[in-house]
Motif scaffolding. Sequence first.
Motif, PDB file in Angstrom:
ATOM      1  N   MET A 256      20.864  28.006  10.100  1.00 32.71           N
ATOM      2  CA  MET A 256      21.248  28.288  11.490  1.00 32.71           C
ATOM      3  C   MET A 256      22.085  27.140  12.074  1.00 32.71           C
ATOM      4  O   MET A 256      23.099  27.356  12.735  1.00 32.71           O
ATOM      5  CB  MET A 256      19.992  28.453  12.370  1.00 32.71           C
ATOM      6  N   LEU A 257      21.643  25.920  11.782  1.00 28.89           N
ATOM      7  CA  LEU A 257      22.339  24.764  12.351  1.00 28.89           C
ATOM      8  C   LEU A 257      23.741  24.628  11.753  1.00 28.89           C
ATOM      9  O   LEU A 257      24.699  24.298  12.451  1.00 28.89           O
ATOM     10  CB  LEU A 257      21.523  23.482  12.097  1.00 28.89           C
ATOM     11  N   GLU A 258      23.833  24.938  10.464  1.00 26.48           N
ATOM     12  CA  GLU A 258      25.137  24.840   9.802  1.00 26.48           C
ATOM     13  C   GLU A 258      26.099  25.896  10.362  1.00 26.48           C
ATOM     14  O   GLU A 258      27.276  25.617  10.615  1.00 26.48           O
ATOM     15  CB  GLU A 258      24.962  25.009   8.290  1.00 26.48           C
ATOM     16  N   ALA A 259      25.576  27.102  10.573  1.00 28.39           N
ATOM     17  CA  ALA A 259      26.422  28.170  11.123  1.00 28.39           C
ATOM     18  C   ALA A 259      26.918  27.791  12.528  1.00 28.39           C
ATOM     19  O   ALA A 259      28.088  28.007  12.882  1.00 28.39           O
ATOM     20  CB  ALA A 259      25.645  29.481  11.166  1.00 28.39           C
ATOM     21  N   TYR A 260      26.025  27.203  13.284  1.00 30.01           N
ATOM     22  CA  TYR A 260      26.360  26.757  14.652  1.00 30.01           C
ATOM     23  C   TYR A 260      27.406  25.647  14.593  1.00 30.01           C
ATOM     24  O   TYR A 260      28.411  25.663  15.308  1.00 30.01           O
ATOM     25  CB  TYR A 260      25.062  26.291  15.285  1.00 30.01           C
ATOM     26  N   HIS A 261      27.185  24.688  13.696  1.00 32.31           N
ATOM     27  CA  HIS A 261      28.149  23.607  13.518  1.00 32.31           C
ATOM     28  C   HIS A 261      29.524  24.159  13.152  1.00 32.31           C
ATOM     29  O   HIS A 261      30.552  23.798  13.741  1.00 32.31           O
ATOM     30  CB  HIS A 261      27.668  22.635  12.429  1.00 32.31           C
ATOM     31  N   LYS A 298      20.003   7.894   9.310  1.00 28.33           N
ATOM     32  CA  LYS A 298      20.959   7.936   8.193  1.00 28.33           C
ATOM     33  C   LYS A 298      22.024   9.007   8.459  1.00 28.33           C
ATOM     34  O   LYS A 298      23.208   8.801   8.200  1.00 28.33           O
ATOM     35  CB  LYS A 298      20.227   8.253   6.888  1.00 28.33           C
ATOM     36  N   CYS A 299      21.589  10.155   8.975  1.00 27.18           N
ATOM     37  CA  CYS A 299      22.554  11.235   9.255  1.00 27.18           C
ATOM     38  C   CYS A 299      23.550  10.775  10.314  1.00 27.18           C
ATOM     39  O   CYS A 299      24.761  10.960  10.157  1.00 27.18           O
ATOM     40  CB  CYS A 299      21.835  12.489   9.755  1.00 27.18           C
ATOM     41  N   ALA A 300      23.040  10.152  11.365  1.00 28.37           N
ATOM     42  CA  ALA A 300      23.924   9.689  12.438  1.00 28.37           C
ATOM     43  C   ALA A 300      24.912   8.666  11.887  1.00 28.37           C
ATOM     44  O   ALA A 300      26.094   8.672  12.244  1.00 28.37           O
ATOM     45  CB  ALA A 300      23.099   9.094  13.571  1.00 28.37           C
ATOM     46  N   LYS A 301      24.433   7.805  10.999  1.00 26.89           N
ATOM     47  CA  LYS A 301      25.300   6.753  10.437  1.00 26.89           C
ATOM     48  C   LYS A 301      26.410   7.359   9.574  1.00 26.89           C
ATOM     49  O   LYS A 301      27.571   6.950   9.659  1.00 26.89           O
ATOM     50  CB  LYS A 301      24.456   5.793   9.603  1.00 26.89           C
ATOM     51  N   LEU A 302      26.029   8.364   8.777  1.00 28.00           N
ATOM     52  CA  LEU A 302      27.035   9.031   7.928  1.00 28.00           C
ATOM     53  C   LEU A 302      28.177   9.583   8.781  1.00 28.00           C
ATOM     54  O   LEU A 302      29.349   9.464   8.445  1.00 28.00           O
ATOM     55  CB  LEU A 302      26.381  10.178   7.155  1.00 28.00           C
ATOM     56  N   ILE A 303      27.812  10.217   9.880  1.00 26.69           N
ATOM     57  CA  ILE A 303      28.824  10.816  10.765  1.00 26.69           C
ATOM     58  C   ILE A 303      29.638   9.720  11.451  1.00 26.69           C
ATOM     59  O   ILE A 303      30.865   9.793  11.526  1.00 26.69           O
ATOM     60  CB  ILE A 303      28.150  11.723  11.836  1.00 26.69           C
ATOM     61  N   ARG A 304      28.938   8.708  11.935  1.00 23.45           N
ATOM     62  CA  ARG A 304      29.619   7.630  12.656  1.00 23.45           C
ATOM     63  C   ARG A 304      30.684   6.951  11.802  1.00 23.45           C
ATOM     64  O   ARG A 304      31.751   6.599  12.274  1.00 23.45           O
ATOM     65  CB  ARG A 304      28.571   6.604  13.089  1.00 23.45           C
ATOM     66  N   LYS A 305      30.358   6.801  10.504  1.00 20.34           N
ATOM     67  CA  LYS A 305      31.264   6.073   9.605  1.00 20.34           C
ATOM     68  C   LYS A 305      32.545   6.848   9.288  1.00 20.34           C
ATOM     69  O   LYS A 305      33.543   6.276   8.862  1.00 20.34           O
ATOM     70  CB  LYS A 305      30.534   5.768   8.293  1.00 20.34           C
ATOM     71  N   ASN A 313      34.024  15.885   7.115  1.00 26.28           N
ATOM     72  CA  ASN A 313      33.546  17.106   6.444  1.00 26.28           C
ATOM     73  C   ASN A 313      32.687  16.774   5.218  1.00 26.28           C
ATOM     74  O   ASN A 313      31.711  17.477   4.937  1.00 26.28           O
ATOM     75  CB  ASN A 313      34.717  18.009   6.080  1.00 26.28           C
ATOM     76  N   LEU A 314      33.037  15.689   4.523  1.00 24.07           N
ATOM     77  CA  LEU A 314      32.206  15.257   3.391  1.00 24.07           C
ATOM     78  C   LEU A 314      30.810  14.841   3.882  1.00 24.07           C
ATOM     79  O   LEU A 314      29.786  15.177   3.265  1.00 24.07           O
ATOM     80  CB  LEU A 314      32.853  14.071   2.673  1.00 24.07           C
ATOM     81  N   ALA A 315      30.801  14.131   5.003  1.00 26.02           N
ATOM     82  CA  ALA A 315      29.518  13.671   5.572  1.00 26.02           C
ATOM     83  C   ALA A 315      28.658  14.869   5.976  1.00 26.02           C
ATOM     84  O   ALA A 315      27.450  14.908   5.702  1.00 26.02           O
ATOM     85  CB  ALA A 315      29.781  12.761   6.767  1.00 26.02           C
ATOM     86  N   VAL A 316      29.284  15.856   6.602  1.00 26.76           N
ATOM     87  CA  VAL A 316      28.534  17.047   7.036  1.00 26.76           C
ATOM     88  C   VAL A 316      27.966  17.767   5.804  1.00 26.76           C
ATOM     89  O   VAL A 316      26.794  18.179   5.785  1.00 26.76           O
ATOM     90  CB  VAL A 316      29.441  17.998   7.865  1.00 26.76           C
ATOM     91  N   TYR A 317      28.799  17.874   4.766  1.00 22.38           N
ATOM     92  CA  TYR A 317      28.354  18.534   3.528  1.00 22.38           C
ATOM     93  C   TYR A 317      27.134  17.796   2.962  1.00 22.38           C
ATOM     94  O   TYR A 317      26.121  18.414   2.622  1.00 22.38           O
ATOM     95  CB  TYR A 317      29.513  18.538   2.520  1.00 22.38           C
ATOM     96  N   GLU A 318      27.242  16.468   2.910  1.00 23.79           N
ATOM     97  CA  GLU A 318      26.138  15.659   2.362  1.00 23.79           C
ATOM     98  C   GLU A 318      24.856  15.841   3.194  1.00 23.79           C
ATOM     99  O   GLU A 318      23.767  16.008   2.634  1.00 23.79           O
ATOM    100  CB  GLU A 318      26.561  14.186   2.355  1.00 23.79           C
ATOM    101  N   ILE A 319      24.999  15.873   4.496  1.00 21.13           N
ATOM    102  CA  ILE A 319      23.811  16.019   5.360  1.00 21.13           C
ATOM    103  C   ILE A 319      23.122  17.365   5.084  1.00 21.13           C
ATOM    104  O   ILE A 319      21.917  17.419   4.849  1.00 21.13           O
ATOM    105  CB  ILE A 319      24.199  15.896   6.853  1.00 21.13           C
TER     106      ILE A 319
END
Length: 326
Positions: A256-261, A298-305, A313-319
């Motif tokens: 659900m969250l991915e679809a929303y994103h 960790k998720c926030a850091k991945l996105i921030r970086k 998009n790579l960060a979102v995929y990894e999360i």
Amino acid sequence: MEFYFAPLEGVTGFTYRNAYNDLFDDVDKYYAPFISPSINDRLKGKEIRDLLPENNNKGINLVPQILANRADYFIKAANQLIELGYDKEINLNAGCPSGTVVSKNKGAGFLKDTEAMDRFFDETFNWLEKKNSEGHNLSISVKTRIGMYEPDEFENILEVYNRYPISQLIVHPRTREQLYKGTPNMEAFKYALENSKNPVCYNGDINTVENYHRIIEKINDDSEMKIGSIMIGRGLIGNPNLVNEIKGGKKLTKKMLEAYHDRLYNDFEKIMKADKHLLFKMKEMWTYMSLNFDDSHKCAKLIRKAQNLYKYNLAVYEIFEKYELK
Ligand SMILES: Cc1cc2nc3c(=O)[nH]c(=O)nc-3n(C[C@H](O)[C@H](O)[C@H](O)COP(=O)(O)O)c2cc1C
């Protein structure tokens, strides 16, 4: 209980609202981020785009909000909003803590001078009475903080509100000084609930089902009065399924969250002129959305970086691949 989507300037504009409405739609009303009328006769272009009927034609129950401390500006904007079809409720912003707003005695800065507040409401409600005698059925609600500096300012502020038939007093029980820090002042909220002559709505820091129940129980245990409406902002941006969960629905899933994103990403991409704007917007969403994950830091850091959309998009995929929801 009624649930309202709080206005978040720069976040909950029409693109966001339409996406939430299509995918979740669990709230009774949406409050739009403020518009700020000025000396000009009419709001134009970008100033009013978020409220144009063509951007809000999906049956969303939308309440526009005005940021003003002059009754003539408020009335001018309200007349324009009525023309656009907003003829049920218009909200006044008496809570925005931003420095540029407060320095002009607007938003939370409006609360500094209760005599000026009284004059504002006197003129505005006289206009409203006249308007409604001509066949309209408009109401004015107010979204307020509890003061500029100290919670004890609220007694005088509420006294002013009590002189007018405000359709709903939405209370975010923090002072301007607090900004978004510390915790909401539940004593001040209880005072509002028990002493307001107008219906009161609670707003502030509801971001999980548990904390919704804790806050509601605290309000209902402490007070004879029961609360009938709740406004949620950041909690709903983070977990768009929150109101559904509060109502007893199924928990948010990664799917659900991915679809929303993805929906937000695609819709924002269509209207953003530059990649960096899209990146900035999506990063802002993740400041709230990352809180759903077990390892939110960790998720926030991945996105921030992520410095560009490819890396984002790579960060979102990894999360979504590697991390689990709480
Ligand atoms: C980025 C941001 C923008 C906001 N914009 C508005 C606004 O336009 N009008 C308003 O009344 N409140 C605005 N607020 C305040 C929220 O509507 C809400 O009162 C506040 O976030 C507390 O509720 P919450 O803890 O459920 O988010 C904003 C808050 C944030 C964080």
